[in-house]
Write a protein that holds these residues in place. Structure first.
Motif, PDB file in Angstrom:
ATOM      1  N   ARG A   1       0.815  -1.220   0.000  1.00 30.77           N
ATOM      2  CA  ARG A   1       0.000   0.000   0.000  1.00 30.77           C
ATOM      3  C   ARG A   1       0.846   1.266   0.000  1.00 30.77           C
ATOM      4  NH1 ARG A   1      -4.046  -1.945   4.505  1.00 30.77           N
ATOM      5  NH2 ARG A   1      -5.392  -3.270   3.274  1.00 30.77           N
TER       6      ARG A   1
ATOM      7  N   SER B   1       0.420   4.233  -2.696  1.00 32.12           N
ATOM      8  CA  SER B   1       0.215   5.634  -2.325  1.00 32.12           C
ATOM      9  C   SER B   1       1.245   6.537  -2.998  1.00 32.12           C
ATOM     10  CB  SER B   1       0.303   5.805  -0.810  1.00 32.12           C
ATOM     11  OG  SER B   1      -0.682   5.047  -0.180  1.00 32.12           O
TER      12      SER B   1
ATOM     13  N   TYR C   1       0.134   7.045  -6.508  1.00 28.82           N
ATOM     14  CA  TYR C   1      -0.972   8.010  -6.523  1.00 28.82           C
ATOM     15  C   TYR C   1      -0.448   9.439  -6.399  1.00 28.82           C
ATOM     16  CZ  TYR C   1      -4.477   4.337  -5.592  1.00 28.82           C
ATOM     17  OH  TYR C   1      -5.297   3.264  -5.661  1.00 28.82           O
ATOM     18  N   ALA C   2       0.453   9.661  -5.443  1.00 27.42           N
ATOM     19  CA  ALA C   2       0.988  11.003  -5.223  1.00 27.42           C
ATOM     20  C   ALA C   2       1.749  11.498  -6.450  1.00 27.42           C
ATOM     21  CB  ALA C   2       1.886  11.007  -3.996  1.00 27.42           C
TER      22      ALA C   2
ATOM     23  N   PHE D   1      -7.879   9.785  -5.019  1.00 31.86           N
ATOM     24  CA  PHE D   1      -7.390   8.559  -4.394  1.00 31.86           C
ATOM     25  C   PHE D   1      -8.530   7.673  -3.925  1.00 31.86           C
ATOM     26  CE2 PHE D   1      -3.427  11.031  -2.827  1.00 31.86           C
ATOM     27  CZ  PHE D   1      -2.975  11.117  -4.123  1.00 31.86           C
ATOM     28  N   TRP D   2      -9.598   8.274  -3.433  1.00 29.46           N
ATOM     29  CA  TRP D   2     -10.712   7.505  -2.898  1.00 29.46           C
ATOM     30  C   TRP D   2     -11.422   6.713  -3.993  1.00 29.46           C
ATOM     31  CZ3 TRP D   2     -11.948   6.254   1.894  1.00 29.46           C
ATOM     32  CH2 TRP D   2     -13.210   5.749   2.149  1.00 29.46           C
TER      33      TRP D   2
ATOM     34  N   THR E   1      -8.354  -2.165  -1.932  1.00 34.74           N
ATOM     35  CA  THR E   1      -8.979  -0.890  -1.570  1.00 34.74           C
ATOM     36  C   THR E   1     -10.492  -0.995  -1.716  1.00 34.74           C
ATOM     37  OG1 THR E   1      -8.736  -0.054  -3.812  1.00 34.74           O
ATOM     38  CG2 THR E   1      -6.944   0.415  -2.268  1.00 34.74           C
TER      39      THR E   1
END
Length: 163
Positions: A23, A27, A30-31, A91-92, A109
């Motif tokens: 994860r 992340s 994603y960033a 992200f959600w 997720t």
């Protein structure tokens, strides 16, 4: 190169570096993916802040970092909040990268879990549990938007001004 070829190279590179099914690295991806739109929004917002504030802070004896943290960051708060909200929503709701990079069931997720629930419910008649899951996933999005609606609108309006 096509987008599929780039995606395959990306996944193979992450696999070679032992970054799949983690994860933290998801992340980080994603960033990195949202960095361009975040910088674009913040540049537009920062250009709307008058430079006279910086000059006045320098005259008063503030250094570069003091000017940044005491003057610029508080004035840029609506723009920063806007970027954070867009990042949260991005992200959600992200599905493709989570489905590709996470293989363990306990690390999946929420969008991937909803997709699995939908596949299970496709051949069953219990649609109530699927819609209950959809409502539970929407609650944080609605709460974040309701709490920060004013800041989001303010940040978008101020960042769009031309000087």
């Amino acid at each position: 190169m096509s987008i599929i070829t780039i995606g395959i190279v990306y996944v193979r590179g992450m696999n070679d570096l032992q970054m799949l099914d983690n994860r933290f690295w998801l992340s980080a991806v994603y960033a990195a993916g949202s960095m361009a739109i975040s910088v674009y929004l913040l540049i537009g917002f920062m250009k709307s802040i008058p430079s006279e504030y910086e000059e006045a802070a320098m005259i008063d004896g503030c250094g570069y970092f003091g000017t940044l943290f005491r003057i610029i960051v508080p004035m840029a708060r609506p723009g920063i909040i806007t970027v954070v909200i867009f990042g949260f929503f991005d992200f959600w709701n992200e599905y493709v990268l989570a489905m590709t990079f996470l293989t363990s069931d306990h690390k999946k997720t929420i969008p991937v879990g909803l997709s699995n629930l939908f596949e299970i419910q496709r051949y069953a008649t219990d649609w109530g549990s699927l819609f209950a899951g959809l409502v539970l996933v929407l609650i944080p999005t609605i709460v974040v938007y309701c709490l920060l609606q004013k800041k989001l609108t303010e940040g978008m309006m101020l960042g769009g001004l031309k000087g």
